[in-house]
Design an enzyme around this catalytic site. Structure first.
Site, mmCIF file in Angstrom:
data_model
loop_
_atom_site.group_PDB
_atom_site.id
_atom_site.type_symbol
_atom_site.label_atom_id
_atom_site.label_comp_id
_atom_site.label_asym_id
_atom_site.label_seq_id
_atom_site.Cartn_x
_atom_site.Cartn_y
_atom_site.Cartn_z
ATOM 1 N N HIS A 197 0.804 -1.222 0.000
ATOM 2 C CA HIS A 197 0.000 0.000 0.000
ATOM 3 C C HIS A 197 0.838 1.275 0.000
ATOM 4 O O HIS A 197 0.442 2.265 -0.598
ATOM 5 C CB HIS A 197 -1.015 -0.025 1.139
ATOM 6 C CG HIS A 197 -2.178 -0.909 0.814
ATOM 7 N ND1 HIS A 197 -2.355 -2.143 1.392
ATOM 8 C CD2 HIS A 197 -3.172 -0.778 -0.089
ATOM 9 C CE1 HIS A 197 -3.424 -2.710 0.877
ATOM 10 N NE2 HIS A 197 -3.947 -1.907 -0.028
ATOM 11 N N GLU A 438 -11.604 -9.589 -5.786
ATOM 12 C CA GLU A 438 -10.172 -9.621 -5.449
ATOM 13 C C GLU A 438 -9.792 -10.912 -4.738
ATOM 14 O O GLU A 438 -8.646 -11.122 -4.390
ATOM 15 C CB GLU A 438 -9.769 -8.393 -4.630
ATOM 16 C CG GLU A 438 -10.580 -8.144 -3.390
ATOM 17 C CD GLU A 438 -10.181 -6.850 -2.684
ATOM 18 O OE1 GLU A 438 -9.155 -6.250 -3.014
ATOM 19 O OE2 GLU A 438 -10.914 -6.458 -1.760
ATOM 20 N N ASP A 462 -4.953 -7.651 -5.097
ATOM 21 C CA ASP A 462 -5.175 -8.781 -4.200
ATOM 22 C C ASP A 462 -5.489 -10.048 -4.980
ATOM 23 O O ASP A 462 -5.105 -11.143 -4.562
ATOM 24 C CB ASP A 462 -6.315 -8.467 -3.218
ATOM 25 C CG ASP A 462 -5.814 -7.642 -2.050
ATOM 26 O OD1 ASP A 462 -4.749 -7.984 -1.507
ATOM 27 O OD2 ASP A 462 -6.462 -6.646 -1.706
ATOM 28 N N CYS A 509 -10.039 -1.723 -10.772
ATOM 29 C CA CYS A 509 -9.402 -0.656 -9.994
ATOM 30 C C CYS A 509 -8.044 -1.107 -9.443
ATOM 31 O O CYS A 509 -7.404 -0.382 -8.689
ATOM 32 C CB CYS A 509 -10.310 -0.186 -8.871
ATOM 33 S SG CYS A 509 -10.729 -1.492 -7.707
HETATM 34 C C1 PEP Z 1 -6.833 -4.438 -5.202
HETATM 35 O O1 PEP Z 1 -6.666 -5.321 -4.355
HETATM 36 O O2 PEP Z 1 -6.603 -4.585 -6.412
HETATM 37 C C2 PEP Z 1 -7.318 -3.110 -4.790
HETATM 38 C C3 PEP Z 1 -7.611 -2.199 -5.671
HETATM 39 O O3 PEP Z 1 -7.415 -2.863 -3.452
HETATM 40 P P1 PEP Z 1 -6.168 -2.546 -2.494
HETATM 41 O O4 PEP Z 1 -4.978 -2.284 -3.352
HETATM 42 O O5 PEP Z 1 -6.562 -1.370 -1.683
HETATM 43 O O6 PEP Z 1 -6.055 -3.793 -1.684
HETATM 44 MG MG MG Z 2 -7.526 -5.115 -2.420
#
Ligand code: PEP
Ligand code: MG
Length: 581
Positions: A197, A438, A462, A509
């Protein structure tokens, strides 16, 4: 004359593109040993007073920075400083330091350092990973107070100068946000992966970043000249004149390219054969709304709300209404997808009690926490529904793995709607509810999910981690983490196909949406909506405008027949080369 420091090249993982040139600042650097010296009995009270005054001064400094950040960026971000103030004002730390000064006749420096070292040891033994990582706050406070006691200027995070490259052993997502708000140029992090993150936030904030350098924080000294090459994943420490010249040229070209792209920002994101692709923004903090608008986003495809929950207290419903309303209003009439808090994994709230976990990414995370703590979940749902009156807010559930979770969430949503109705509080009557795809189980059962939700959003970050059983934040397995792996692509294709069958929109996303190499493939797989870091929108739009849907479909079909991620990447590189011709 000062001897020049030797040149050193460190290898890591490219985590956020671009090149940053600046002076290194080692985040949470070890404080040097303080010589043991006893003070005379008649100096004790003076020393105690000097200590208390210093604590006060440092507290004022932090509060001043907090106020500045609050004025410029809002209260949520300023909450990050609460952790340091909390530590600074801890009565136990104060009491123990004063005891050492008064009873052992230690200097204030020594007494405070001994006390904080004990506090650090205590933190190191804590099993809760989030609390353990709060060590950085203890060390930052130690640095700030000791430097003040020694008569120096604050050199810690709140005194960062322009053109600074922050080098850290570890960096929390909240710290990455904090650094992005200051004039930091780039980041070097010993741990992490390209999709941890902190890296995602660095990309969002446009900070060139290299992660996984293992020992950069030991090899680099504060003040070293550093070039962070976020394209190649290398860090040049004290570069030679020719290296520096070549990178300065690259920075110039980058700037020019950004200007050219920005000039084309209002052009439509349409393929050559006239298929419109919606480009939306992923945002982590409300301040990114401006960047989303500046880069021509057609809405927010995912707002990661969990950063609101990482301070020293949880956000109230009213605070959330204010934040969400601001975003929804700014983007109206475009949609804003508000993802309910995805705490857990590497984003642990220290306000929420949680048992230590061997595998936090497989543990108490996302929707699991939302459903287990209904008071928190309800407050967030109420806030989103209330803010939705001002535009178009949509709800997105993270880390869903089974249909029951969606049904339970729908039930809570219905309860919340009924409560608002009873209270006579205005709220959005039609708030769409979507789920993140995910976890592989959701992709495999996408038909069943599509029948019960309003939209699906592919979280490939994920999805890759869970499909390939590769931690997204561990440098030692980073080479195995590959979103182009055919197994991941098949799950993406299955999800798109299920959405199409049920007439349910599917968007993506995950970070893959912002990778220009992946864009022809994603469009070819049938995705018509991509959500990505605002700064990457212009580049991705260029790719969309250069491709033809029919060719992209052929490319995607060909990629689905390949056996390895490397083969897919090679095929996509060939396609990109042909586009550029
Ligand atoms: C993902 O897992 O692709 C996602 C967009 O969520 P995050 O990166 O916040 O886990
Ligand atoms: Mg995620």
């Amino acid at each position: 004359m000062k001897k020049p420091r030797p040149y050193n090249k460190l290898e890591g993982i490219a985590a956020a593109p671009g090149v940053a040139i600046g002076r290194a600042f080692i985040h949470n650097e070890e404080v040097p040993e303080i010589p043991k010296r006893k003070i005379a009995a008649d100096q004790v009270e003076g020393e105690a007073e000097r200590f208390l005054n210093t604590l006060h001064q440092v507290g004022e400094e932090i509060r001043r920075t907090q106020r500045l950040v609050e004025m410029e960026h809002g209260a949520e971000l300023a909450m990050i400083f609460e952790a340091q103030l909390f530590m600074l004002e801890d009565p136990e730390i104060k009491k123990q330091t004063l005891t050492l000064i008064r009873e052992r006749q230690c200097t204030a420096d020594r007494a405070f350092s001994v006390t904080l070292r004990q506090a650090r040891k205590m933190f190191e033994q804590i099993e809760n990973e989030y609390l353990r990582m709060r060590i950085s706050d203890v060390m930052d406070i130690e640095q700030q107070v000791l430097i003040r006691l020694a008569g120096g200027e604050l050199r810690a995070l709140c005194a960062l100068r322009a053109n600074t490259v922050v080098v850290a052993h570890d960096l929390l997502p909240s710290e990455a946000v904090e650094l992005g708000q200051r004039r930091v140029k780039g980041l070097v992090i010993d741990g992490g992966g390209a999709n941890s993150h902190a890296s995602i936030i660095a990309r969002s904030l446009g900070l060139p970043t290299v992660v996984g350098t293992q020992s950069a924080s030991h090899q680099i000294t504060s003040g070293d000249m550093v070039v962070v090459d976020g394209e190649e994943g290398v860090v040049h420490v004290n570069p030679t004149a020719p290296i520096l010249r070549s990178y300065r040229g690259q920075v110039q070209r980058q700037r020019q390219r950004q200007l050219d792209l920005n000039a084309r920002r209002d052009l439509p994101a349409r393929t050559r054969d006239d298929c419109e692709i919606a480009l939306l923004a992923n945002i982590d903090v409300p301040e990114e709304v401006q960047a989303a608008l500046d880069h021509g986003a057609r809405g927010v495809g995912m707002y990661r709300t969990e950063l609101l929950y990482l301070g020293y207290r949880l956000p109230s419903e009213e605070e959330q209404v204010a934040v969400y309303r601001r975003i929804v209003e700014a983007l109206a009439p475009h949609p804003v997808v508000i993802r309910t808090f995805d705490l857990g994994g590497d984003k642990l709230s220290h306000v929420l009690e949680s048992a230590p976990e061997a595998n936090p990414f497989l543990g108490w995370r996302g929707i699991r926490i939302c459903l287990d703590v209904p008071s928190l979940f309800k407050a967030q749902l109420r806030a989103v529904l209330r803010a939705g009156v001002k535009g178009r807010a949509q709800l997105l559930l993270p880390m869903v793995s089974s249909l029951e979770e969606v049904r339970r969430a729908r039930q809570v949503l219905a309860e919340v709607e009924e409560e608002l109705r009873q209270e006579g509080v205005p709220f959005a009557q039609t708030c769409e509810l979507g789920v993140m795809v995910e976890v592989p189980s959701v992709a495999l059962q996408a038909d069943a999910f599509a029948a019960e939700v309003d939209f699906l959003s592919l979280g490939t970050n994920d999805l890759t981690q869970y499909t390939l059983a590769v931690d997204r934040g561990t440098p030692t397995v980073a080479e195995l983490y590959d979103s182009f792996h055919p197994a991941v692509l098949r799950l993406v294709a299955m999800t798109v196909e299920s959405g199409r069958r049920h007439g349910v929109p599917v968007s993506i996303c995950g970070e893959l949406a912002g990778d220009p190499l992946a864009v022809p493939l994603l469009v070819g797989l049938g995705l018509e909506s991509l959500s990505l870091s605002p700064g990457l929108i212009p580049e991705v739009k260029e790719v969309v405008r250069a491709i033809c849907l029919s060719e992209a479909r052929e490319l995607a079909a060909a990629c689905l027949t390949l056996k390895t991620g490397a083969e897919v990447r090679q095929r996509l590189e060939e396609a990109a080369f042909n586009l550029a011709k």
